[in-house]
Design a protein around this motif. Structure first.
Motif: not given
Length: 106
Positions: A18-24
């Motif tokens: 949702d929106t972005a991953f927190t890690k690559p």
């Protein structure tokens, strides 16, 4: 649909956030951006409008197999969708964006 992110990931087996991953994240993956608006009568919100739902799919190459999984998921929900694709030079990957609008009764 209560949790689009979970349902999409469960159905397609593509890592989804949702929106972005927190890690690559290793390619391919999907990110969901969802603008939500509620509506209804004076006593209860009975409709949820998902305006400009964007499902962004990132891959090293044009990945028709995974795109077909995403499109089958959208079709299963009876969602109308539009697909746009671009090459991201800095990231060296393709971004395929699905734009969807749908109304949900709650």
């Amino acid at each position: 649909m209560e949790d689009i992110v979970k349902a999409l990931e469960d159905e397609t087996k593509i890592p989804t956030a949702d929106t972005a991953f927190t890690k690559p994240q290793k390619l391919p993956f999907t990110v969901v951006l969802n603008t939500v608006e509620s509506d209804g009568d004076d006593f209860k919100h009975r409709i949820v409008l998902h305006n400009d739902l964007a499902v962004e799919f990132y891959a090293e190459r044009i990945d028709r197999a995974n795109e077909k999984k995403l499109e089958a998921f959208f079709d299963k929900q009876f969602w109308n969708w539009k697909r746009e694709r671009t090459w991201l030079t800095d990231e060296k990957c393709f971004e395929t964006i699905y734009l969807i609008n749908y109304t949900e009764r709650v």
